[in-house]
Design a protein around this motif. Sequence first.
Motif, mmCIF file in Angstrom:
data_model
loop_
_atom_site.group_PDB
_atom_site.id
_atom_site.type_symbol
_atom_site.label_atom_id
_atom_site.label_comp_id
_atom_site.label_asym_id
_atom_site.label_seq_id
_atom_site.Cartn_x
_atom_site.Cartn_y
_atom_site.Cartn_z
ATOM 1 N N ALA A 251 0.830 -1.208 0.000
ATOM 2 C CA ALA A 251 0.000 0.000 0.000
ATOM 3 C C ALA A 251 0.860 1.252 0.000
ATOM 4 N N ILE A 252 0.418 2.244 -0.745
ATOM 5 C CA ILE A 252 0.985 3.595 -0.683
ATOM 6 C C ILE A 252 -0.004 4.477 0.051
ATOM 7 N N ILE A 253 0.490 5.278 0.999
ATOM 8 C CA ILE A 253 -0.352 6.217 1.737
ATOM 9 C C ILE A 253 0.296 7.591 1.669
ATOM 10 N N THR A 254 -0.372 8.556 1.050
ATOM 11 C CA THR A 254 0.169 9.913 1.038
ATOM 12 C C THR A 254 -0.280 10.641 2.302
ATOM 13 N N GLY A 255 0.512 11.611 2.713
ATOM 14 C CA GLY A 255 0.272 12.210 4.022
ATOM 15 C C GLY A 255 0.407 11.154 5.101
ATOM 16 N N GLY A 256 1.311 10.209 4.858
ATOM 17 C CA GLY A 256 1.433 9.035 5.715
ATOM 18 C C GLY A 256 2.246 9.246 6.971
ATOM 19 N N ASP A 257 2.770 10.432 7.167
ATOM 20 C CA ASP A 257 3.634 10.684 8.321
ATOM 21 C C ASP A 257 2.854 10.876 9.614
ATOM 22 N N SER A 258 1.604 11.353 9.521
ATOM 23 C CA SER A 258 0.887 11.733 10.739
ATOM 24 C C SER A 258 -0.618 11.672 10.504
ATOM 25 N N GLY A 259 -1.379 11.938 11.567
ATOM 26 C CA GLY A 259 -2.816 12.047 11.449
ATOM 27 C C GLY A 259 -3.470 10.786 10.916
ATOM 28 N N ILE A 260 -4.423 10.957 10.013
ATOM 29 C CA ILE A 260 -5.143 9.827 9.427
ATOM 30 C C ILE A 260 -4.192 8.923 8.658
ATOM 31 N N GLY A 261 -3.224 9.519 7.979
ATOM 32 C CA GLY A 261 -2.257 8.724 7.232
ATOM 33 C C GLY A 261 -1.450 7.799 8.123
ATOM 34 N N ARG A 262 -1.014 8.303 9.268
ATOM 35 C CA ARG A 262 -0.278 7.454 10.208
ATOM 36 C C ARG A 262 -1.158 6.319 10.720
ATOM 37 N N ALA A 263 -2.392 6.638 11.086
ATOM 38 C CA ALA A 263 -3.303 5.610 11.589
ATOM 39 C C ALA A 263 -3.551 4.537 10.537
ATOM 40 N N CYS A 264 -3.707 4.957 9.278
ATOM 41 C CA CYS A 264 -3.874 3.987 8.194
ATOM 42 C C CYS A 264 -2.634 3.117 8.042
ATOM 43 N N ALA A 265 -1.467 3.720 8.111
ATOM 44 C CA ALA A 265 -0.227 2.980 7.920
ATOM 45 C C ALA A 265 -0.063 1.876 8.952
ATOM 46 N N VAL A 266 -0.288 2.208 10.213
ATOM 47 C CA VAL A 266 -0.112 1.222 11.278
ATOM 48 C C VAL A 266 -1.194 0.147 11.196
ATOM 49 N N LEU A 267 -2.422 0.540 10.918
ATOM 50 C CA LEU A 267 -3.511 -0.425 10.791
ATOM 51 C C LEU A 267 -3.281 -1.359 9.602
ATOM 52 N N PHE A 268 -2.874 -0.793 8.476
ATOM 53 C CA PHE A 268 -2.616 -1.623 7.295
ATOM 54 C C PHE A 268 -1.491 -2.616 7.577
ATOM 55 N N ALA A 269 -0.454 -2.148 8.273
ATOM 56 C CA ALA A 269 0.650 -3.046 8.621
ATOM 57 C C ALA A 269 0.171 -4.167 9.535
ATOM 58 N N ARG A 270 -0.651 -3.821 10.504
ATOM 59 C CA ARG A 270 -1.187 -4.849 11.405
ATOM 60 C C ARG A 270 -2.006 -5.886 10.629
ATOM 61 N N GLU A 271 -2.617 -5.439 9.529
ATOM 62 C CA GLU A 271 -3.418 -6.353 8.718
ATOM 63 C C GLU A 271 -2.605 -7.042 7.623
ATOM 64 N N GLY A 272 -1.264 -6.843 7.646
ATOM 65 C CA GLY A 272 -0.398 -7.631 6.780
ATOM 66 C C GLY A 272 0.252 -6.933 5.615
ATOM 67 N N ALA A 273 0.034 -5.627 5.433
ATOM 68 C CA ALA A 273 0.559 -4.922 4.271
ATOM 69 C C ALA A 273 1.950 -4.343 4.517
ATOM 70 N N GLU A 274 2.764 -4.355 3.465
ATOM 71 C CA GLU A 274 3.963 -3.523 3.425
ATOM 72 C C GLU A 274 3.498 -2.120 3.028
ATOM 73 N N VAL A 275 4.137 -1.075 3.569
ATOM 74 C CA VAL A 275 3.591 0.275 3.424
ATOM 75 C C VAL A 275 4.659 1.258 2.941
ATOM 76 N N ALA A 276 4.295 2.043 1.936
ATOM 77 C CA ALA A 276 5.117 3.177 1.509
ATOM 78 C C ALA A 276 4.459 4.450 2.027
ATOM 79 N N LEU A 277 5.223 5.229 2.770
ATOM 80 C CA LEU A 277 4.721 6.455 3.387
ATOM 81 C C LEU A 277 5.245 7.663 2.618
ATOM 82 N N VAL A 278 4.335 8.387 1.989
ATOM 83 C CA VAL A 278 4.695 9.593 1.253
ATOM 84 C C VAL A 278 4.384 10.799 2.128
ATOM 85 N N TYR A 279 5.357 11.691 2.283
ATOM 86 C CA TYR A 279 5.152 12.858 3.142
ATOM 87 C C TYR A 279 5.898 14.050 2.575
ATOM 88 N N LEU A 280 5.505 15.246 3.010
ATOM 89 C CA LEU A 280 6.070 16.465 2.448
ATOM 90 C C LEU A 280 7.447 16.773 3.013
#
Length: 283
Positions: free
Chosen positions: A42-71
């Motif tokens: 999964a790619i998540i933009t704005g992945g450093d914080s807020g909703i993006g961070r919550a998505c990143a950790v949740l997706f990882a817990r559900e088995g995904a490798e994650v790319a975090l795009v941030y400014l």
Amino acid sequence: MPEQMNPPQTQDHQPGRETEMHPKPDYMPKFPGNGRLKGKVAIITGGDSGIGRACAVLFAREGAEVALVYLEETEDAVITAEAVKAEGKEALLLRGDVGDKTFCDTVIGQVIEQFGQLDVLVNNAAEQHMQTELTDITEEQLRQTFETNFFGYMYLTQAALPHLKEGASIVNTTSVTAYRGSPTLVDYASTKGAIVAFTRSLSGQLAEKGIRVNGVAPGPIWTPLIPASFPADKVAEFGATQPLKRPGQPNEVATSHLFLACDESSYMTGQVLHPNGGEIIGG
């Protein structure tokens, strides 16, 4: 007078830093994972914080490798990456401006090089600038808000499409403001309305390819964007007028993104979920 939800506070830069917030937003998943995204990337933009961070950790817990795009919020991004790694998954940090098409092309290239596939794209990066008068919205502000909030979604999706296969999912973060407007965030709300139309239009285009496109329209959520956007007194009242009488937390929104990203929502495309504290949208 609305009840004070959080201590008055402001930040002088967009889109804000989670490290400077008090109290910190709640981003950790509430429940054990169940392999909903096992083997996915999964790619998540704005992945450093807020909703993006919550998505990143949740997706990882559900088995995904994650790319975090941030400014530029590297400290926040590193914290998120460590949280992803604590879930046993890999985090790829990609710093840059999603409003730059060349950068978006580079993001996709690096993700494919690193992981060899792409299954979920979460377009989530955003900025907003409070203005009480339409005439105070400068050309620069208008252009920048649309480049981040809408052009970035378009650019990254264009770059991702050649790598998305049947069963892939695109989840776009829009906003409650797309549906009810916002007198002080006219340009921001306009970008979020464009995202709703983009989601509905693209879903029809990609349905035959088996790629689903949906959206999430959060209400008032406690993220760095809030103290970075509003005066301290408004921050203290943020979310108090919702039926649930409080702002939401990022981990109360990320579950909507997860549902739309995984096969549990296999019969949904072109739809928008509304985690907004009880505000009725669309009658």
